[in-house]
Write an enzyme that holds these catalytic residues in place. Structure first.
Site, short mmCIF file in Angstrom:
data_model
loop_
_atom_site.label_atom_id
_atom_site.label_comp_id
_atom_site.label_asym_id
_atom_site.label_seq_id
_atom_site.Cartn_x
_atom_site.Cartn_y
_atom_site.Cartn_z
CB SER A 55 42.15 34.69 39.94
OG SER A 55 41.90 33.46 39.27
CG ASP A 56 37.14 36.30 35.67
OD1 ASP A 56 36.71 35.13 35.63
OD2 ASP A 56 36.51 37.24 35.16
CD1 TRP A 57 39.58 30.57 32.27
CD2 TRP A 57 37.74 29.64 33.12
NE1 TRP A 57 39.51 29.29 31.79
CE2 TRP A 57 38.38 28.70 32.29
CE3 TRP A 57 36.56 29.27 33.76
CZ2 TRP A 57 37.88 27.42 32.09
CZ3 TRP A 57 36.07 28.00 33.55
CH2 TRP A 57 36.72 27.09 32.72
N GLY A 58 41.64 32.08 34.79
CA GLY A 58 42.98 32.16 34.19
C GLY A 58 43.65 33.51 34.32
#
Ligand code: BGC
Length: 742
Positions: free
Chosen positions: A280-283
């Site tokens: 996933s991307d950050w968060g």
């Protein structure tokens, strides 16, 4: 006794041989059987180390404990042999001793900084781009890194979006070729070789189409546009064997990419048969709550794992919710197993189970981070990335007999500004290895020329108190070189700008210097196309230098003095006003196309603004000139299975040896869906000595003439096509037509 002894030895040996021969798949399955649910979820969990952060960091004081319990699969932003080794030692204390993966944004180099990716793409030099990724991988892998979050393969047509700097520009055909070579460069011959790191094609998908150029914003687009323009570079990366993909922050037509089943399960892991894993991307898993498609982190974890997001970067939604989701039978354990297997497979392929410390050699780190060869290569690639936008009266190249230069501007002396946005701050490494523009010029001219310096002004702000000094030294010199532009952190992630002009009073400084009547060369340093009409119209010469990295100063000096004849061409359109955005070369024709800026009678134009960009896609000058002639098609009618050969002659008609990027465009004149006015389908970068001619040959096949129809089928429709050979998307030098038959 001896027999029994031999039998035991034989058993041990054969078990060993057998286990060595176990395929990775078997090894993964065996390991999986031993794993508890908690350990499985641990593999899907990625944390930030305690330093740099590209998102809101979560403070976690018991990371070490969690690693020892096998609750963490990967760390990011953890640099250097010593630090990675110390974390890996903790992972080796876990029950199953599953090694950690260390990921890092190695975007334009590790220690040796290369031009930002957008700049490099302007070289159109696929070999050079592969080489720059290769060197980044050699350095990063020597420093404990297993995995880079690159290449960014997002097509970008809006220069307000700060991340245009990180991609390969606006064109899908070129973008796909570049995606492929960057993946090859990072991954080398194969994963598992100690100088190879995993690549990560990001951000899946359509992140570059954020509305209004505002980072993280929504994307609303037709499936046809998605398939035709935004997905092909990802497909090219997958075909090149990319180990991982990262999904994107944005929603597409209302569905966040992270929870987008169609994108990740149907297209990526289904149709494209992608075997690697998706991070996933950050968060971004937790951020689906803000998107409003899930109520809480429990639902976010459910949505992401169902959609095919395998690893959770920093949101902790998997860690805190997956076990419960599995127990409550909301998530089938097979979904978790599939994600774990994908991640473990990569760890095996990297050879980390054989030696978790194989990327932790201090000797290698010292050697590769100080390899002088890397700087030489960076210098060459940097020269290849500089675009010559203007050169009135052959102001450039400067004569080596020039006796005095006024080198003015806020970007002349800084070191770090040359590094661009994605700078890797290596512990214990200072920035002295960066060649400033000032130093580069000194290196070039030595004592033969007097170089005077004045800063003139800051990059931003309104202070003009430095103008007088700048004017004074300009008056004392034969020629002025003015180095201005953006600060390096004005383009990049979360660095969208609504007004993409050159900031502060830098343009006013130019105007003041221009009045002196001396030749003035402007260097524009930036991470995106800027708007600078006043300079474009009045400077004698302009070099768009982007951010070139460690060797910026030397590369710029090489181009200024003609030791490198500029060859780069823009891979993104430069607007003349923000009001024109989005503006890109391969647009559709509309029912009422405008053909000039003088006529607005019911056509598709602006009453108060030109329809033409300031500099078009494919544009870039050289110190020499090239003549295109004798376009020849092997046939004027071809069947679908046949290939068409297109040939032409090119001649260097100027006074310098040089390289030209010859571009082949097509136009499909009539089709079931409207086709672009121009589409890049091939190019060649060719070096010609002055006076030299060469015959160039290109091949057009069915693939290049196909497109997605309204049912999203990849079709080839018979009909008439135009072939255009150009020095840019506007400067078309030769044309012909042919017919594609059934
Ligand atoms: C960016 C990614 C990057 C990640 C890790 C995110 O904010 O969008 O491109 O790889 O941070 O640093």
């Amino acid at each position: 006794m001896t027999k029994i002894y031999l039998a035991i030895i034989f058993c041990i040996l054969s078990t060993n041989i057998f286990s060595q021969n176990l395929t990775i798949e078997k090894k993964v399955n065996e390991l999986l059987k031993k794993m508890t649910l908690e350990e499985k979820i641990g593999q899907l969990n990625q944390y930030n180390d305690d330093n740099t952060a590209t998102g809101p960091p979560t403070i976690d004081n018991n990371k070490a404990d969690q690693i020892k319990k096998g609750q963490v699969g990967s760390l990011l932003n953890c640099l250097g042999v010593e630090r990675t080794r110390s974390w890996q030692e903790l992972a080796m204390q876990s029950r199953l001793k599953i090694p950690l993966l260390f990921g890092q944004d190695v975007i334009h180099g590790y220690k040796t900084t290369f031009p930002i990716p957008l700049a490099e793409s302007c070289s159109w030099d696929l070999e050079a781009m592969e080489q720059s990724a290769r060197i980044a991988a050699i350095e990063a892998s020597a420093s404990g890194i297993h995995w880079t979050f690159a290449p960014m393969v997002d097509i970008a047509r809006d220069p307000r979006w700060g991340r245009v700097m990180e991609g390969a520009g606006e064109d899908t055909y070129l973008g796909a070729l570049i995606a492929k070579v960057r993946v090859k460069g990072f991954q080398g011959n194969k994963l598992g070789e100690t100088n190879s790191i995993m690549a990560c094609a990001k951000h899946f998908a359509a992140y570059g189409a954020a509305m209004g150029g505002r980072d993280y914003n929504s994307v609303d687009m037709s499936d046809r546009m998605l398939y035709e323009t935004y997905l092909p570079p990802f497909k090219a990366a997958v075909d090149a064997g990319v180990a991982t993909l990262m999904n994107s922050f944005n929603d597409i037509n209302g569905i966040p990419a992270t929870g987008n089943k169609k994108l990740q399960r149907e297209i990526l892991k289904g149709k494209w048969n992608f075997k690697g894993f998706v991070v996933s991307d950050w968060g971004s898993i937790g951020e689906m709550i803000n998107h409003g498609t899930v109520k809480n982190e429990y639902e976010a974890a459910l949505s992401a794992i169902t959609a095919g997001s395998d690893m959770d970067m920093e949101s902790r939604c998997y860690k805190n919710n997956l076990a419960q989701l599995v127990k409550e039978k909301k998530v089938d354990i097979q979904l978790v197993d599939d994600a774990v297997k994908r991640i473990l497979t990569k760890k095996f392929e990297l050879g980390l189970f054989d030696d978790p410390f194989k990327y932790c050699s201090k000797d290698r780190e010292i050697k590769e981070l100080n390899n002088p060869e890397h700087a030489k290569i960076a210098r060459n690639i940097s020269s290849k990335s500089i675009v010559l936008l203007k050169n009135e009266n052959n102001t450039l190249p400067l004569s080596k007999n020039t006796k005095s230069i006024a080198f003015i501007g806020p970007l002349v002396k800084p070191l770090l500004q040359n590094k661009g946005f994605w700078d890797v701050e290596l512990p214990g490494v200072d920035s002295n290895f960066i060649v400033s523009q000032w130093e580069g010029l000194q290196n070039k001219v030595g004592n033969s020329c007097k170089i005077l310096y004045a800063k003139g002004c800051e990059i931003e702000g309104t202070d003009k108190s430095g103008f007088d000094e700048a004017i004074k030294i300009a008056n004392e010199s034969e020629i002025i070189i003015l180095s201005i532009g953006e600060r390096r952190d004005l383009s990049g992630e979360a660095k969208s700008r609504s007004n993409i002009v050159i900031p502060g009073v830098q343009v006013e400084l130019f105007v003041a210097l221009k009045k002196l009547g001396k030749p003035i060369v402007v260097l524009i340093n930036a991470g995106r196309p800027l708007i600078f009409n006043e300079i474009a119209d009045n400077a004698d010469a302009i070099l768009y230098t982007w951010w070139l990295g460690s060797e910026a100063g030397n590369a710029i000096a090489d181009v200024l003095f003609g030791d490198y004849n500029p060859s780069a061409k823009l891979t993104i359109t430069f607007p003349r006003s923000v009001g024109q955005i989005p503006i890109y070369y391969n647009h559709l024709n509309t029912g009422r196309p405008a053909n000039s800026d003088d006529n607005h009678i019911y056509n598709s134009s602006y009453l108060d603004l030109s329809i033409y960009p300031k500099y078009e896609f494919g544009f870039g000058k050289s110190y020499t000139t090239f003549d295109y002639s004798q376009l020849k098609l092997s046939k004027h009618k071809i069947k679908k299975q046949e290939e068409l050969e297109v040939s032409m002659w090119i001649k260097n008609t100027g006074n310098y040896d040089g390289e030209e990027i010859v571009q082949l465009y097509i136009r499909d004149k009539v089709a079931s869906v409207s086709r672009p006015v121009l589409e890049l389908k091939d190019f060649q970068k060719v070096f010609l000595k002055k006076g030299e001619s060469k015959l160039l040959k290109f091949k057009i096949d069915k693939e290049k003439l196909s497109f997605f129809n309204s049912d999203l089928k990849w079709v080839t429709e018979p009909g008439e096509f135009e072939i255009m050979m150009g020095a840019s998307s506007k400067d078309i030098r030769l044309k012909d037509n042919f017919e594609l038959m059934d």
